[in-house]
Structures are given as C-alpha cells and as structure tokens.
Design a protein around this motif. Structure first.
Motif, PDB file in Angstrom:
ATOM      1  N   GLN A   3       0.837  -1.663   0.305  1.00 30.45           N
ATOM      2  CA  GLN A   3       0.208  -0.079  -0.175  1.00 30.45           C
ATOM      3  C   GLN A   3       0.772   1.323   0.328  1.00 30.45           C
ATOM      4  O   GLN A   3       1.680   1.472   0.765  1.00 30.45           O
ATOM      5  CB  GLN A   3      -1.010  -0.043   0.942  1.00 30.45           C
ATOM      6  N   LEU A   4       0.556   1.850  -1.022  1.00 33.24           N
ATOM      7  CA  LEU A   4       1.129   3.673  -0.993  1.00 33.24           C
ATOM      8  C   LEU A   4       0.104   4.542  -0.498  1.00 33.24           C
ATOM      9  O   LEU A   4      -0.979   4.644  -1.216  1.00 33.24           O
ATOM     10  CB  LEU A   4       1.661   4.120  -1.816  1.00 33.24           C
ATOM     11  N   VAL A   5       0.263   5.516   0.188  1.00 31.15           N
ATOM     12  CA  VAL A   5      -0.303   6.658   0.826  1.00 31.15           C
ATOM     13  C   VAL A   5       0.221   7.806   0.379  1.00 31.15           C
ATOM     14  O   VAL A   5       1.251   7.961   1.507  1.00 31.15           O
ATOM     15  CB  VAL A   5      -1.407   5.947   2.157  1.00 31.15           C
ATOM     16  N   GLU A   6      -0.494   8.448  -0.922  1.00 31.36           N
ATOM     17  CA  GLU A   6       0.292   9.842  -0.367  1.00 31.36           C
ATOM     18  C   GLU A   6      -1.022  10.632   0.551  1.00 31.36           C
ATOM     19  O   GLU A   6      -1.460  10.614   0.973  1.00 31.36           O
ATOM     20  CB  GLU A   6      -0.401  10.186  -1.707  1.00 31.36           C
ATOM     21  N   SER A   7      -0.623  11.704   1.114  1.00 22.17           N
ATOM     22  CA  SER A   7      -0.835  13.461   1.660  1.00 22.17           C
ATOM     23  C   SER A   7      -0.260  13.822   1.396  1.00 22.17           C
ATOM     24  O   SER A   7       1.284  14.246   1.003  1.00 22.17           O
ATOM     25  CB  SER A   7      -0.944  12.566   2.811  1.00 22.17           C
TER      26      SER A   7
END
Length: 127
Positions: A3-7
């Motif tokens: 999982q890659l989560v951008e913010s």
C-alpha cells in the motif's frame, strides 16, 4: 499487500510551497525506484520526479527542475516531494508509484515499470 498512501496535497497560492509524502506499508523503499506522477484535468498523466533509493539518483521533468526535490526518509519508509515556487500549471492530482527494484525503471520512467500506485493527493495552485 503493498500500500502506498500519499498526503500533503492542499490549495496554495502561486509561489508557495508544499511537501507531499508517500508512505508505504507491506513494502520497503530500500533499493527501489519511487516516482511521483501527476495528472491535471483533461491532460495525460506525466512523470514529475523519480528517485532510485539504492544509490540516490534522481530524475526530474524539465518543468520542475530547480523547484521540486524528491527524497527518501529510510527510517520512516517515506518518500517526499518538496515543491517550491509553485505555479498554476503545477495543479494536478499527484500520485506516488513504486517498482520492484530496478535502476533502469528510474532511468526510463515509464508507467508500466511501476506496479504499485497510491490513490493520489490533490494540489491546487491559484494565481
């Protein structure tokens, strides 16, 4: 499961700065190619910056050179995109993408080389 989560996306005025983050779970950024892509409404997705974390090589599209910096924090397993001197044309959805570990992926930078993608974070820049 990777999982890659951008913010970090936000609305800023032209000339402002933002720092985008890409945090990974189920995956380590060590010795990988990690890229930031962006897509503006009505436009094709384009590569913005890439880093090969195995050696630190970085690549930038011409329009962001000197303004954007991609970096890795190993301890946090997070890749950042520092964006300075933002322009209205930088407004887009920004996506983090990662490969399975190839310096060539970073050299070439084409989307098929990146099997892992985040959901994106929105950047708006007003003039």
């Amino acid at each position: 499961q990777v999982q890659l989560v951008e913010s970090g996306g936000d609305s800023v005025q032209a000339g402002g700065s933002l720092r985008l983050s890409c945090a990974a779970s189920g995956y380590t950024f060590s010795s990988k190619c990690v890229a930031w892509f962006r897509q503006a409404p009505g436009k094709e997705r384009e590569g913005v910056a890439r880093i090969y974390t195995g050696g630190g090589s970085t690549f930038y599209t011409d329009s962001v050179k000197g303004r954007f910096t991609i970096s890795l924090d190993n301890a946090k397993n997070t890749v950042y995109l520092q964006m300075n001197s933002l322009k209205p044309e930088d407004a887009a959805m920004y996506y983090c993408a990662a490969d399975r570990g190839s310096w060539l992926s970073c050299l070439v930078g084409s989307e098929p080389n990146f099997p892992y993608w985040g959901q994106g974070t929105q950047v708006s820049v007003s003039s």
